[in-house]
Write an enzyme that holds these catalytic residues in place. Sequence first.
Site, mmCIF file in Angstrom:
data_model
loop_
_atom_site.group_PDB
_atom_site.id
_atom_site.type_symbol
_atom_site.label_atom_id
_atom_site.label_comp_id
_atom_site.label_asym_id
_atom_site.label_seq_id
_atom_site.Cartn_x
_atom_site.Cartn_y
_atom_site.Cartn_z
ATOM 1 N NE ARG A 29 -2.912 -0.278 3.171
ATOM 2 C CZ ARG A 29 -3.970 -0.011 4.071
ATOM 3 N NH1 ARG A 29 -5.148 -0.507 3.938
ATOM 4 N NH2 ARG A 29 -3.768 0.480 5.313
ATOM 5 C CG ASP A 30 4.210 4.291 1.197
ATOM 6 O OD1 ASP A 30 3.602 4.883 0.368
ATOM 7 O OD2 ASP A 30 4.773 4.572 2.021
ATOM 8 C CG LEU A 31 5.266 -0.292 -5.115
ATOM 9 C CD1 LEU A 31 6.426 -1.064 -4.311
ATOM 10 C CD2 LEU A 31 4.427 -1.457 -6.178
ATOM 11 C CG ASN A 60 8.477 3.165 0.581
ATOM 12 O OD1 ASN A 60 9.380 3.787 1.122
ATOM 13 N ND2 ASN A 60 7.208 3.482 0.389
#
Length: 84
Positions: free
Chosen positions: A59-61, A65
């Site tokens: 959910r935070d690609l 990251n």
Amino acid sequence: MEYCAGGDLAQLIQDRKQKRLAGRLNSMVPQEFVLKVFYQLLQALKELHLNQQGKILHRDLKPANVFLTSAMGDVKLGDFGLAR
């Protein structure tokens, strides 16, 4: 967490942009490197989604990251703070 001396993908992209704006030749990322990063990132997501203990969604690609090893040969996916 492992230390990745190659930094993150966002940092690599920013460095390449600055080199291109400065007019330096050969500031493009090699196609083989792009394909390798893309493949390893897809493999990491596949492992998360097919996890035997339950599906994990990152959910935070984003490039910040995606971490690179010092030789820029391997990719590590990080920051699971928003993972579910």
